[in-house]
Design an enzyme around this catalytic site. Structure first.
Site, PDB file in Angstrom:
ATOM      1  N   LYS A 170       2.018  -3.506   6.083  1.00  0.00           N
ATOM      2  CA  LYS A 170       2.266  -3.232   4.658  1.00  0.00           C
ATOM      3  C   LYS A 170       3.755  -2.937   4.390  1.00  0.00           C
ATOM      4  O   LYS A 170       4.277  -3.257   3.320  1.00  0.00           O
ATOM      5  CB  LYS A 170       1.360  -2.101   4.175  1.00  0.00           C
TER       6      LYS A 170
ATOM      7  N   TYR B 233      -1.841  -1.185  10.525  1.00  0.00           N
ATOM      8  CA  TYR B 233      -1.934  -1.490   9.091  1.00  0.00           C
ATOM      9  C   TYR B 233      -0.608  -1.180   8.389  1.00  0.00           C
ATOM     10  O   TYR B 233      -0.083  -1.999   7.623  1.00  0.00           O
ATOM     11  CB  TYR B 233      -3.071  -0.657   8.490  1.00  0.00           C
TER      12      TYR B 233
ATOM     13  N   SER C 100       0.850  -1.192   0.000  1.00  0.00           N
ATOM     14  CA  SER C 100       0.000   0.000   0.000  1.00  0.00           C
ATOM     15  C   SER C 100       0.879   1.233   0.000  1.00  0.00           C
ATOM     16  O   SER C 100       2.046   1.178   0.414  1.00  0.00           O
ATOM     17  CB  SER C 100      -0.869  -0.003   1.275  1.00  0.00           C
TER      18      SER C 100
HETATM   19  P1  NAP Z   1     -11.705  -5.089   0.881  1.00  0.00           P
HETATM   20  O1  NAP Z   1     -12.688  -4.322   0.119  1.00  0.00           O
HETATM   21  O2  NAP Z   1     -11.814  -5.083   2.381  1.00  0.00           O
HETATM   22  O3  NAP Z   1     -11.656  -6.582   0.375  1.00  0.00           O
HETATM   23  C1  NAP Z   1     -10.727  -7.470   0.948  1.00  0.00           C
HETATM   24  C2  NAP Z   1     -11.155  -8.881   0.699  1.00  0.00           C
HETATM   25  O4  NAP Z   1     -10.251  -9.735   1.417  1.00  0.00           O
HETATM   26  C3  NAP Z   1     -12.553  -9.170   1.220  1.00  0.00           C
HETATM   27  O5  NAP Z   1     -13.287  -9.802   0.218  1.00  0.00           O
HETATM   28  C4  NAP Z   1     -12.309 -10.080   2.420  1.00  0.00           C
HETATM   29  O6  NAP Z   1     -13.270 -11.091   2.572  1.00  0.00           O
HETATM   30  C5  NAP Z   1     -11.005 -10.737   2.063  1.00  0.00           C
HETATM   31  N1  NAP Z   1     -10.320 -11.181   3.275  1.00  0.00           N
HETATM   32  C6  NAP Z   1     -10.079 -10.496   4.410  1.00  0.00           C
HETATM   33  N2  NAP Z   1      -9.489 -11.278   5.312  1.00  0.00           N
HETATM   34  C7  NAP Z   1      -9.354 -12.484   4.732  1.00  0.00           C
HETATM   35  C8  NAP Z   1      -8.835 -13.721   5.189  1.00  0.00           C
HETATM   36  N3  NAP Z   1      -8.341 -13.861   6.423  1.00  0.00           N
HETATM   37  N4  NAP Z   1      -8.842 -14.776   4.341  1.00  0.00           N
HETATM   38  C9  NAP Z   1      -9.358 -14.657   3.104  1.00  0.00           C
HETATM   39  N5  NAP Z   1      -9.882 -13.512   2.627  1.00  0.00           N
HETATM   40  C10 NAP Z   1      -9.881 -12.441   3.446  1.00  0.00           C
HETATM   41  O7  NAP Z   1     -10.213  -4.590   0.550  1.00  0.00           O
HETATM   42  P2  NAP Z   1      -9.611  -3.894  -0.767  1.00  0.00           P
HETATM   43  O8  NAP Z   1      -9.750  -2.432  -0.579  1.00  0.00           O
HETATM   44  O9  NAP Z   1     -10.103  -4.537  -1.998  1.00  0.00           O
HETATM   45  O10 NAP Z   1      -8.068  -4.235  -0.539  1.00  0.00           O
HETATM   46  C11 NAP Z   1      -7.401  -5.329  -1.154  1.00  0.00           C
HETATM   47  C12 NAP Z   1      -5.922  -5.244  -0.804  1.00  0.00           C
HETATM   48  O11 NAP Z   1      -5.396  -3.997  -1.255  1.00  0.00           O
HETATM   49  C13 NAP Z   1      -5.642  -5.299   0.702  1.00  0.00           C
HETATM   50  O12 NAP Z   1      -4.472  -6.034   0.959  1.00  0.00           O
HETATM   51  C14 NAP Z   1      -5.430  -3.856   1.068  1.00  0.00           C
HETATM   52  O13 NAP Z   1      -4.636  -3.706   2.210  1.00  0.00           O
HETATM   53  C15 NAP Z   1      -4.794  -3.308  -0.173  1.00  0.00           C
HETATM   54  N6  NAP Z   1      -4.978  -1.862  -0.332  1.00  0.00           N
HETATM   55  C16 NAP Z   1      -6.219  -1.307  -0.449  1.00  0.00           C
HETATM   56  C17 NAP Z   1      -6.343   0.074  -0.589  1.00  0.00           C
HETATM   57  C18 NAP Z   1      -7.655   0.784  -0.731  1.00  0.00           C
HETATM   58  O14 NAP Z   1      -7.660   2.013  -0.839  1.00  0.00           O
HETATM   59  N7  NAP Z   1      -8.795   0.121  -0.777  1.00  0.00           N
HETATM   60  C19 NAP Z   1      -5.191   0.869  -0.597  1.00  0.00           C
HETATM   61  C20 NAP Z   1      -3.953   0.260  -0.474  1.00  0.00           C
HETATM   62  C21 NAP Z   1      -3.860  -1.111  -0.347  1.00  0.00           C
HETATM   63  P3  NAP Z   1     -14.735 -10.772   3.150  1.00  0.00           P
HETATM   64  O15 NAP Z   1     -15.394  -9.960   2.100  1.00  0.00           O
HETATM   65  O16 NAP Z   1     -15.322 -12.114   3.302  1.00  0.00           O
HETATM   66  O17 NAP Z   1     -14.532 -10.029   4.425  1.00  0.00           O
END
Ligand code: NAP
Length: 257
Positions: free
Chosen positions: A157, A153, A140
């Site tokens: 990361k 967090y 991230s």
């Molecule tokens: P999100 O909307 O919260 O989706 C994350 C997914 O991961 C959800 O479907 C969740 O399942 C699943 N998950 C969580 N814990 C898990 C586990 N223990 N085992 C299996 N699956 C699990 O997150 P996102 O925004 O798409 O983020 C995806 C990645 O990008 C993450 O690593 C995050 O840190 C990174 N990221 C995101 C952003 C942002 O702005 N959104 C920015 C930087 C980095 P459930 O739906 O069943 O809970």
């Protein structure tokens, strides 16, 4: 060679977009998540346009055995694994004085341990198949620069970038590359939750919370999950063959070092 990718945390947000993009690019995709109904929905949408190209798998990435079983199920179904995307993650908002042992361990177990289990399971599958492969980890912008209220967090990361570098060096002789992608602010359920928390802590509304994040973006707007998936498609494809240990920053211009 047939291209097969497993994407963790693919029931929504960035992971779902990556699964759809890689399927469009010709990959068979295993769509892994902890809530089966969500990954079944994503896999169903992919199979509707790309018949038999997606498989839904339920697993908790914090559990090593479940990750190994998911990789085995992917190989059973598609005959191979060539790309592993360790995308699953959780993002607690944690003002420093509120950090407790439970939150630290929970975030570490999913974000850091889950990435390590994903790397191990992928390496085993690549070796059994007698070829190299590509591993792609989700870090991230918060893993490149510190952000207030994101100590837990951010620490996970930053760790993922470290793991990406160490394993890139260690696995290069096996023909395995390891890279990471660093999104900035992406319109996913995770981001809406963080903005809500930050706004609550400041006594403001959710709109104010989101505005705090877009202010620091050179391009001036938040990203879509598809913007990030495009970067991951590059890391998953042959155009990135000469890259390893790197973090591809897809943040609209937030960090510049
Ligand atoms: P999100 O909307 O919260 O989706 C994350 C997914 O991961 C959800 O479907 C969740 O399942 C699943 N998950 C969580 N814990 C898990 C586990 N223990 N085992 C299996 N699956 C699990 O997150 P996102 O925004 O798409 O983020 C995806 C990645 O990008 C993450 O690593 C995050 O840190 C990174 N990221 C995101 C952003 C942002 O702005 N959104 C920015 C930087 C980095 P459930 O739906 O069943 O809970």
């Amino acid at each position: 060679m047939k291209q097969v990718a497993l994407i963790t945390g693919a029931g929504q947000g960035i992971g779902a977009a990556i699964a759809k993009r890689l399927a469009d690019d010709g990959f068979a995709v295993a769509v892994l998540g902890r809530t089966l109904s969500k990954v079944e929905k994503v896999a169903g949408e992919i199979n509707a346009s790309h018949p038999d190209q997606a498989l839904a798998l339920k697993a908790d990435v914090a559990k090593r055995d479940e990750v190994f079983a998911a990789v085995a199920a992917t190989v059973d179904r598609f005959g191979d694994l060539t790309v592993m995307v360790n995308n699953a993650g959780v993002a607690p908002t944690t003002p420093i004085m509120e950090v407790d042992e439970e939150t630290l361990q929970w975030a570490q177990a999913i974000n850091v341990n889950g990435t390590v289990w994903g790397i191990q399971a992928a390496v085993q599958a690549f070796e059994q198949a007698g070829h190299g492969g590509k591993i792609i980890n989700a870090t991230s912008q918060a893993g490149i620069e510190g952000n207030p209220e994101l100590t837990v967090y951010g620490s996970t990361k930053f760790a993922i970038r470290g793991i990406t570098q160490t394993t890139a060096k260690e696995l290069a002789p096996k023909g395995i590359t390891v890279n990471a992608f660093a999104p900035g602010i992406v319109k996913t359920p995770m981001m809406y939750d963080i903005a809500h928390e930050v706004a609550q802590n400041a006594g403001q509304d959710d709109e104010w919370g989101m505005a705090q994040f877009s202010d620091g973006i050179a391009l001036g707007y938040l990203s879509s999950p598809e913007d990030v998936a495009a970067g991951v498609a590059f890391l998953a494809g042959p155009d990135s063959n000469y890259m390893t240990g790197q973090t591809l920053v897809v943040d609209g211009g937030m960090v510049f070092h």
